[in-house]
Design a protein around this motif. Structure first.
Motif, mmCIF file in Angstrom:
data_model
loop_
_atom_site.group_PDB
_atom_site.id
_atom_site.type_symbol
_atom_site.label_atom_id
_atom_site.label_comp_id
_atom_site.label_asym_id
_atom_site.label_seq_id
_atom_site.Cartn_x
_atom_site.Cartn_y
_atom_site.Cartn_z
ATOM 1 N N MET A 84 38.012 58.927 39.854
ATOM 2 C CA MET A 84 39.199 58.455 39.589
ATOM 3 C C MET A 84 39.350 56.904 39.455
ATOM 4 O O MET A 84 38.622 56.264 40.164
ATOM 5 N N ARG A 85 39.990 56.365 38.374
ATOM 6 C CA ARG A 85 40.173 54.869 38.461
ATOM 7 C C ARG A 85 41.258 54.311 38.622
ATOM 8 O O ARG A 85 42.526 54.932 38.254
ATOM 9 N N ILE A 86 41.545 53.609 39.543
ATOM 10 C CA ILE A 86 42.898 52.838 40.207
ATOM 11 C C ILE A 86 42.739 51.247 39.995
ATOM 12 O O ILE A 86 41.753 50.670 40.026
ATOM 13 N N LEU A 87 43.917 50.983 39.174
ATOM 14 C CA LEU A 87 43.946 49.363 38.902
ATOM 15 C C LEU A 87 44.940 49.099 40.045
ATOM 16 O O LEU A 87 46.028 49.667 40.138
ATOM 17 N N ILE A 88 44.652 47.859 40.729
ATOM 18 C CA ILE A 88 45.619 47.159 41.528
ATOM 19 C C ILE A 88 46.224 45.997 40.739
ATOM 20 O O ILE A 88 45.556 45.113 40.559
ATOM 21 N N ILE A 89 47.613 45.831 40.551
ATOM 22 C CA ILE A 89 48.264 44.706 39.986
ATOM 23 C C ILE A 89 48.762 43.821 41.278
ATOM 24 O O ILE A 89 49.878 44.330 41.741
ATOM 25 N N GLU A 90 48.375 42.741 41.638
ATOM 26 C CA GLU A 90 48.977 42.190 42.787
ATOM 27 C C GLU A 90 48.382 40.406 42.515
ATOM 28 O O GLU A 90 47.412 40.214 42.276
ATOM 29 N N ASP A 91 49.431 39.720 42.632
ATOM 30 C CA ASP A 91 49.089 38.326 42.263
ATOM 31 C C ASP A 91 48.534 37.454 43.305
ATOM 32 O O ASP A 91 47.907 36.392 43.454
ATOM 33 N N GLU A 92 48.566 38.122 44.402
ATOM 34 C CA GLU A 92 47.791 37.370 45.857
ATOM 35 C C GLU A 92 46.811 38.122 46.132
ATOM 36 O O GLU A 92 46.497 39.417 46.313
ATOM 37 N N VAL A 93 45.673 37.485 45.654
ATOM 38 C CA VAL A 93 44.079 37.747 45.740
ATOM 39 C C VAL A 93 43.594 38.443 47.211
ATOM 40 O O VAL A 93 43.021 39.260 47.235
ATOM 41 N N ILE A 94 44.271 37.922 48.191
ATOM 42 C CA ILE A 94 43.991 38.420 49.614
ATOM 43 C C ILE A 94 44.527 39.709 49.793
ATOM 44 O O ILE A 94 43.727 40.691 50.210
ATOM 45 N N ILE A 95 45.688 40.010 49.447
ATOM 46 C CA ILE A 95 46.097 41.457 49.532
ATOM 47 C C ILE A 95 45.657 42.294 48.638
ATOM 48 O O ILE A 95 45.087 43.524 48.860
ATOM 49 N N ALA A 96 45.289 41.953 47.207
ATOM 50 C CA ALA A 96 44.508 42.583 46.370
ATOM 51 C C ALA A 96 43.178 43.223 46.854
ATOM 52 O O ALA A 96 42.906 44.351 46.947
#
Length: 203
Positions: A1-13
């Motif tokens: 399964m492929r999951i994309l994380i869209i988050e502008d804060e790199v530490i949280i991502a």
């Protein structure tokens, strides 16, 4: 399964990615901006997107998901610090699988994602069973070629890796297109192989 994380804060991502890999071992990708999202989604073709609402970009996560949902099929979970009923109602117009409130910790993230992952895995199992007749019609070489296409290998690279001539690989590609009822366009096999890579792994 492929999951994309869209988050502008790199530490949280990176935190989310680490938890996903530790808990599930799924293939993940991170997009820190809308430009990166637009580059990643067509090629990565995620099964699940985890999207922050406030992206500090030219549009927020809700508007972005409205656009992507018109062109792509995926499950959606919003991850955000917004807790207002109005914002939650706007988000749920997109029928997300869940809505996880920041600040995140390992337990909250796991509890928010687990039900969705379980449901998706069950659906995936059914799809694999339904697709078995299609996969069984493919030869070992054809499955190997589709896997390499999914990994974005060129005809020349595939020929070298499988010890075949480029002409033979081209013939295989034509045969595969006929078996899968695909138009022989440049990206037809790539799109199919990315979408159905899990089936190839079972084949």
């Amino acid at each position: 399964m492929r999951i994309l994380i869209i988050e502008d804060e790199v530490i949280i991502a990176r935190f989310i990615e680490k938890q996903l890999q530790n808990s599930y071992g799924f293939e993940t990708a991170i997009a820190l901006s809308i430009d990166e999202v637009e580059l990643l989604v067509p090629t990565f073709q995620p099964h699940l997107i985890l999207c922050d609402i406030e992206l500090n970009d030219r549009m927020n996560g809700i508007a972005l998901m409205h656009q992507l949902k018109k062109r792509h099929n995926f499950e959606l979970i919003f991850i955000t610090s917004y807790q207002s009923m109005q914002m939650i109602n706007r988000a749920f117009e997109l029928e997300p699988a869940n809505y996880i409130i920041k600040p995140l910790d390992e337990g909250r993230l796991y509890a928010g994602i687990l039900p969705t992952v379980k449901q998706m895995q069950e659906k995936l199992s059914l799809r694999i069973e339904e697709a078995n007749p299609i996969i069984k019609h493919l030869s070992t070489n054809e499955v190997a070629i589709l896997k390499l296409i999914a990994n974005r290998k060129t005809t020349k690279e595939i020929a070298s890796l499988l010890h075949l001539s480029p002409y033979t690989v081209k013939n295989y590609r034509h045969k595969i297109c006929r078996k899968l009822n695909l138009e022989e366009e440049n990206n037809a096999l790539l799109s199919w192989s990315l979408k159905n890579y899990h089936l190839l792994s079972e084949g």
